[in-house]
Design an enzyme around this catalytic site. Structure first.
Site, PDB file in Angstrom:
ATOM      1  N   CYS A   1      -2.682  10.229  -5.333  1.00 27.75           N
ATOM      2  CA  CYS A   1      -4.235   9.833  -4.988  1.00 27.75           C
ATOM      3  C   CYS A   1      -4.751  10.533  -6.713  1.00 27.75           C
ATOM      4  O   CYS A   1      -4.719  11.223  -6.264  1.00 27.75           O
ATOM      5  CB  CYS A   1      -4.790   9.443  -4.372  1.00 27.75           C
ATOM      6  SG  CYS A   1      -4.264   8.726  -2.964  1.00 27.75           S
TER       7      CYS A   1
ATOM      8  N   ARG B   1      -3.154   8.227 -11.654  1.00 25.04           N
ATOM      9  CA  ARG B   1      -3.065   8.867 -10.597  1.00 25.04           C
ATOM     10  C   ARG B   1      -2.729   7.824  -9.055  1.00 25.04           C
ATOM     11  O   ARG B   1      -1.664   8.479  -8.212  1.00 25.04           O
ATOM     12  CB  ARG B   1      -4.209   9.931 -10.218  1.00 25.04           C
ATOM     13  CG  ARG B   1      -4.096  10.445 -10.774  1.00 25.04           C
ATOM     14  CD  ARG B   1      -4.695  12.455  -9.916  1.00 25.04           C
ATOM     15  NE  ARG B   1      -4.342  12.447  -8.840  1.00 25.04           N
ATOM     16  CZ  ARG B   1      -3.681  13.605  -9.166  1.00 25.04           C
ATOM     17  NH1 ARG B   1      -3.219  14.871  -9.988  1.00 25.04           N
ATOM     18  NH2 ARG B   1      -3.110  14.109  -7.951  1.00 25.04           N
TER      19      ARG B   1
ATOM     20  N   TRP C   1      -2.737   6.071  -4.417  1.00 24.10           N
ATOM     21  CA  TRP C   1      -1.493   5.100  -4.376  1.00 24.10           C
ATOM     22  C   TRP C   1      -1.067   5.571  -3.098  1.00 24.10           C
ATOM     23  O   TRP C   1      -0.734   6.124  -2.453  1.00 24.10           O
ATOM     24  CB  TRP C   1      -0.686   6.166  -5.520  1.00 24.10           C
ATOM     25  CG  TRP C   1       0.528   5.372  -5.836  1.00 24.10           C
ATOM     26  CD1 TRP C   1       1.202   4.164  -6.425  1.00 24.10           C
ATOM     27  CD2 TRP C   1       1.987   6.172  -5.117  1.00 24.10           C
ATOM     28  NE1 TRP C   1       2.241   4.214  -6.674  1.00 24.10           N
ATOM     29  CE2 TRP C   1       3.374   5.663  -6.009  1.00 24.10           C
ATOM     30  CE3 TRP C   1       2.306   7.573  -4.434  1.00 24.10           C
ATOM     31  CZ2 TRP C   1       3.829   6.107  -5.780  1.00 24.10           C
ATOM     32  CZ3 TRP C   1       3.576   7.975  -4.662  1.00 24.10           C
ATOM     33  CH2 TRP C   1       4.086   6.911  -5.401  1.00 24.10           C
TER      34      TRP C   1
ATOM     35  N   ASN D   1      -6.737  13.025  -1.235  1.00 27.68           N
ATOM     36  CA  ASN D   1      -5.304  13.190  -1.639  1.00 27.68           C
ATOM     37  C   ASN D   1      -4.382  14.298  -1.181  1.00 27.68           C
ATOM     38  O   ASN D   1      -4.384  14.669  -1.442  1.00 27.68           O
ATOM     39  CB  ASN D   1      -4.913  13.612  -3.774  1.00 27.68           C
ATOM     40  CG  ASN D   1      -4.278  13.572  -4.066  1.00 27.68           C
ATOM     41  OD1 ASN D   1      -3.096  12.288  -3.707  1.00 27.68           O
ATOM     42  ND2 ASN D   1      -3.594  14.741  -4.890  1.00 27.68           N
ATOM     43  N   GLY D   2      -2.575  13.273  -0.905  1.00 29.68           N
ATOM     44  CA  GLY D   2      -2.081  14.471  -0.151  1.00 29.68           C
ATOM     45  C   GLY D   2      -1.056  13.444   1.202  1.00 29.68           C
ATOM     46  O   GLY D   2      -1.826  12.608   1.175  1.00 29.68           O
TER      47      GLY D   2
ATOM     48  N   GLU E   1      17.662   9.944 -20.721  1.00 29.46           N
ATOM     49  CA  GLU E   1      15.907   9.693 -20.971  1.00 29.46           C
ATOM     50  C   GLU E   1      15.513   8.218 -21.258  1.00 29.46           C
ATOM     51  O   GLU E   1      14.469   7.553 -21.093  1.00 29.46           O
ATOM     52  CB  GLU E   1      15.449  11.037 -21.905  1.00 29.46           C
ATOM     53  CG  GLU E   1      14.222  11.376 -21.907  1.00 29.46           C
ATOM     54  CD  GLU E   1      12.536  10.266 -20.396  1.00 29.46           C
ATOM     55  OE1 GLU E   1      13.667  10.308 -19.759  1.00 29.46           O
ATOM     56  OE2 GLU E   1      11.799  10.219 -21.365  1.00 29.46           O
TER      57      GLU E   1
ATOM     58  N   LYS F   1      13.484   5.417 -19.657  1.00 24.61           N
ATOM     59  CA  LYS F   1      11.409   4.938 -20.230  1.00 24.61           C
ATOM     60  C   LYS F   1      11.603   3.550 -20.306  1.00 24.61           C
ATOM     61  O   LYS F   1      10.815   2.822 -20.161  1.00 24.61           O
ATOM     62  CB  LYS F   1      11.545   5.505 -21.755  1.00 24.61           C
ATOM     63  CG  LYS F   1      11.694   7.212 -22.074  1.00 24.61           C
ATOM     64  CD  LYS F   1       9.941   7.376 -21.705  1.00 24.61           C
ATOM     65  CE  LYS F   1       9.029   7.936 -20.599  1.00 24.61           C
ATOM     66  NZ  LYS F   1       9.650   8.881 -19.911  1.00 24.61           N
TER      67      LYS F   1
ATOM     68  N   GLU G   1      11.817   2.535 -16.562  1.00 25.11           N
ATOM     69  CA  GLU G   1      10.578   2.040 -15.422  1.00 25.11           C
ATOM     70  C   GLU G   1       9.129   1.644 -16.002  1.00 25.11           C
ATOM     71  O   GLU G   1       8.177   0.667 -15.645  1.00 25.11           O
ATOM     72  CB  GLU G   1      10.039   3.675 -15.321  1.00 25.11           C
ATOM     73  CG  GLU G   1       9.379   4.433 -16.640  1.00 25.11           C
ATOM     74  CD  GLU G   1       9.931   6.168 -16.433  1.00 25.11           C
ATOM     75  OE1 GLU G   1       8.963   6.445 -15.420  1.00 25.11           O
ATOM     76  OE2 GLU G   1       9.240   7.096 -17.475  1.00 25.11           O
TER      77      GLU G   1
ATOM     78  N   HIS H   1      37.019   4.621 -17.259  1.00 22.07           N
ATOM     79  CA  HIS H   1      35.915   5.087 -16.173  1.00 22.07           C
ATOM     80  C   HIS H   1      35.379   3.800 -14.798  1.00 22.07           C
ATOM     81  O   HIS H   1      35.247   4.434 -13.720  1.00 22.07           O
ATOM     82  CB  HIS H   1      35.899   6.102 -15.170  1.00 22.07           C
ATOM     83  CG  HIS H   1      36.886   6.841 -16.465  1.00 22.07           C
ATOM     84  ND1 HIS H   1      38.006   7.121 -15.983  1.00 22.07           N
ATOM     85  CD2 HIS H   1      36.079   7.816 -16.869  1.00 22.07           C
ATOM     86  CE1 HIS H   1      38.463   8.588 -16.635  1.00 22.07           C
ATOM     87  NE2 HIS H   1      37.774   8.698 -17.871  1.00 22.07           N
TER      88      HIS H   1
ATOM     89  N   LYS I   1       2.031   9.216 -11.983  1.00 21.80           N
ATOM     90  CA  LYS I   1       2.717   9.531 -13.015  1.00 21.80           C
ATOM     91  C   LYS I   1       2.685  11.121 -12.093  1.00 21.80           C
ATOM     92  O   LYS I   1       3.599  11.452 -12.661  1.00 21.80           O
ATOM     93  CB  LYS I   1       1.097  10.131 -13.711  1.00 21.80           C
ATOM     94  CG  LYS I   1       0.632  12.029 -14.603  1.00 21.80           C
ATOM     95  CD  LYS I   1       1.972  11.064 -16.164  1.00 21.80           C
ATOM     96  CE  LYS I   1       1.884  11.898 -16.999  1.00 21.80           C
ATOM     97  NZ  LYS I   1       3.053  11.305 -17.908  1.00 21.80           N
TER      98      LYS I   1
END
Ligand code: AGP
Length: 608
Positions: free
Chosen positions: A2, A28, A76, A102-103, A480, A484, A487, A503, A603
């Site tokens: 958050c 956030r 969040w 936040n936590g 990477e 990108k 997400e 394989h 983030k």
């Protein structure tokens, strides 16, 4: 996950300032938002709901009431679904105390049970609400807001950045930190607290980073910090932050992600201006290690994969890139005093990485860090650390922080090669010249290739599966590039070292499956041409990121993105990721999505 913010001042502009700050914290968390203000009649007014800040503001007018003291929160969800009841701020039974957090409060269930038995009434399913009721307990027994808060904090287990106000003392915000970031801002007539600096930067550049286990009392123009454990005063000078507000805003780009992609020439140049003494220190520790782990999550993990090739090829040093959340399980029992852990984290606050680091510390390992955030937890628990100097990264998708991590790691590999005597001075000088050219090369790619990438994005935007393949160090670029796209455009995608195709994964290829090959002109080129042929033979559409004038690869490809020549193989992950960042961005935009706010993501992931 958050964002929290608090403001106290002498003018009645608190809600406006908090609302502006929340907008800069929205990265956030953005499933719900809320504010708590003490109005001129000294009543606590709470406004909160599910939705993005603008939506909730439109519905509830967060600019009112007129107030000198306000808290704000963007959420969040971690405990309790995203609902109005679970949105912050949370209040006590009487509606006198408001809390933003936040936590994660790990022992909230037992505290809640105890408080329920005492007759407290809970309105939400969150872990946070226990804090409001614990503070209420203290106030009821005649304690000041500060003492009631400290006594509550002493009962909490877990992580928190907390800000608390009460109608009983409407001239104070009490805030505290344990393992979740919290900064304090000061100006002549006001004081702020927030989850990060950009939220308060338009109003003050005088900032104090609160440490774990500290609590602060904010009054207009004044702050007092103490240790939660023993109430001992803490004296810490405010730092003057040099970032401009513009650095934290979009500068005319449609999205932060695009702005941050374009900032890479600058962020790379900044990362080349690191102080030698820090690079030397980290290099010395790496050289002394018996076993070296490169610890990180997500994008930072892919930077570590590339780094493991750099360390091996330049310095002949074997290192293990490990995903943070797997580290303890996989390697925990093998750690000891000779272990070196280099933790890489843009935020310096990623829970999985910090947990693994804590474990390694307990086993007497040497902890080194690379991060983008001064004052982050990682900087405080590392024996030595480097701040990569990328400036604030707002887009949830890491872009400029990734390439900066790579260039920092390349500098370390080069230094290590030197002290281990593995490269001649001529080789080192040549590599250094190459390294210092990278920001210009990236600038050139951004200028010349963006339109081509946009075209390719348009052509393939509706596809429902993408494959990314590379060999050697380009495996990191494939991984990477895939992350990108995945997400921000929600397109299912695969990425793996191209040699793995036969394989198993090759079975998913159908007529027209877009398959992106990262093929710089290095020692893997011959083999990757073989992989391109295998895929082409099965109907894949080949999109190649290759050196300009590489006729052979051009002839095999349906679309190509040309890269400048003569980039040292070890440095190719930096320029070669640029078109893939742009591709992901433009595909997301083509699909009508907001690349800055991908669903279900935040983030920095500061919770288990
Ligand atoms: C990157 O685009 C991500 N959103 C994510 O994977 C991120 O890199 C990861 O959470 C690690 O974050 P950190 O670098 O702040 O530790």
């Amino acid at each position: 996950m958050c964002g929290i913010i608090g403001y106290i001042g002498k003018e009645c502009s608190a809600n406006k300032i908090v609302l502006e700050g929340l907008k800069r914290l929205e990265y956030r968390g953005y499933d719900s938002v809320g504010v708590a203000a003490v109005d001129v009649q000294k009543r606590l007014v709470i406004k909160k709901d599910v939705g993005k800040i603008e939506e909730v503001h439109e519905k509830l007018n967060l600019l009112e009431p007129s107030s000198k003291i306000t808290l704000g929160h963007c959420r969040w969800a971690t405990h309790g679904a995203p609902t109005r009841e679970n949105a912050h701020p949370h209040i006590d039974c009487k509606g006198n105390v408001a809390v933003v957090h936040n936590g994660v409060i790990e022992n909230f269930l037992e505290l809640k049970e105890e408080l329920l038995e005492k007759g407290h009434r809970f309105a939400s399913r969150t872990d946070t609400e226990v804090v409001a009721h614990l503070v209420e307990e203290g106030l009821d027994s005649g304690e000041s807001l500060y003492n009631a808060t400290v006594n509550a904090l002493r009962r909490l287990k877990g992580s928190y950045a907390l800000a608390i106000i009460s109608t009983m003392e409407p001239d104070k915000i009490v805030c505290a930190r344990n393992e979740s970031p919290l900064v304090i801002g000061l100006s002549e007539n006001s004081a702020f607290c927030a989850s990060d600096i950009p939220a308060i930067l338009p109003y003050t550049n005088k900032v104090i980073v609160l440490n774990n286990g500290e609590v602060a009392v904010l009054e207009a123009g004044k702050v007092e910090i103490k240790r939660v454990s023993d109430n001992m005063p803490v004296s810490r000078e405010a730092k003057v932050i040099e970032w401009t507000i513009e650095q934290a805003e979009k500068q005319g780009y449609a999205h932060f992600m695009l702005k941050e992609i374009h900032e890479q020439p600058t962020s790379l140049r900044n990362a080349l201006r690191l102080q030698e003494q820090y690079l030397d220190l980290i290099t010395t520790f790496l050289d002394r290690g018996d076993k070296i782990f490169l610890l990180a999550a997500g994008t930072s993990h892919y930077a570590c994969i590339a780094a493991s090739y750099m360390f091996s090829k330049l310095a002949r040093l074997a290192t293990y890139p490990v995903i943070s959340s797997e580290f303890i399980e996989n390697y925990g029992d093998s750690l000891g005093i000779d272990t070196v852990v280099l933790a890489v984290s843009q935020s310096g606050e990623t829970y999985d990485t910090l947990k693994a680091v804590d474990y390694a510390r307990m086993k007497a390992a040497t902890i080194l860090g690379i991060t983008n955030v001064v004052g982050s937890t990682l900087t405080r628990i590392s024996r030595a650390y480097i701040v990569q100097q990328s400036g604030p990264e707002i887009g949830v998708a890491a872009t400029k922080s990734y390439t900066a991590q790579l260039i920092v790691l390349a500098q370390l590999a080069l230094k290590l090669a030197k002290i281990r005597g593995k490269l001649s001075q001529d080789e080192i000088d040549e590599l250094k010249t190459n390294l210092y050219n990278i920001p210009d090369i990236v600038e050139n790619i951004l200028e010349k290739r963006e339109e081509k990438v946009k075209e390719i994005a348009k052509k393939y935007a509706k596809e429902n599966l993408f494959i990314f393949l590379g060999r050697g160090i380009s495996t990191a670029t494939a991984l990477e590039g895939r992350l990108k796209l995945l997400e921000i455009s929600y397109t299912p995608s695969l990425a793996y070292p191209a040699g793995e195709s036969k394989h198993g994964p090759i079975s998913v290829i159908e007529e027209g499956t877009p398959t992106i090959f990262i093929c710089p002109n290095d020692e893997t080129r011959k083999e990757i041409i073989g992989n391109i042929m295998e895929m082409k033979a099965r109907g894949a559409k080949i999109i190649s990121v290759c050196e300009e004038d590489d006729q052979k690869i051009k002839n095999l490809s349906d679309d190509i993105i040309e890269m400048p020549k003569q980039i040292h193989p070890i440095l190719t992950p930096i320029p070669y990721i640029i078109p893939l960042q742009l591709l992901a961005y433009y595909i997301a935009v083509e699909r009508g999505l907001d690349p800055d706010k991908p669903r279900n993501l935040a983030k920095s992931v500061t919770v288990p």
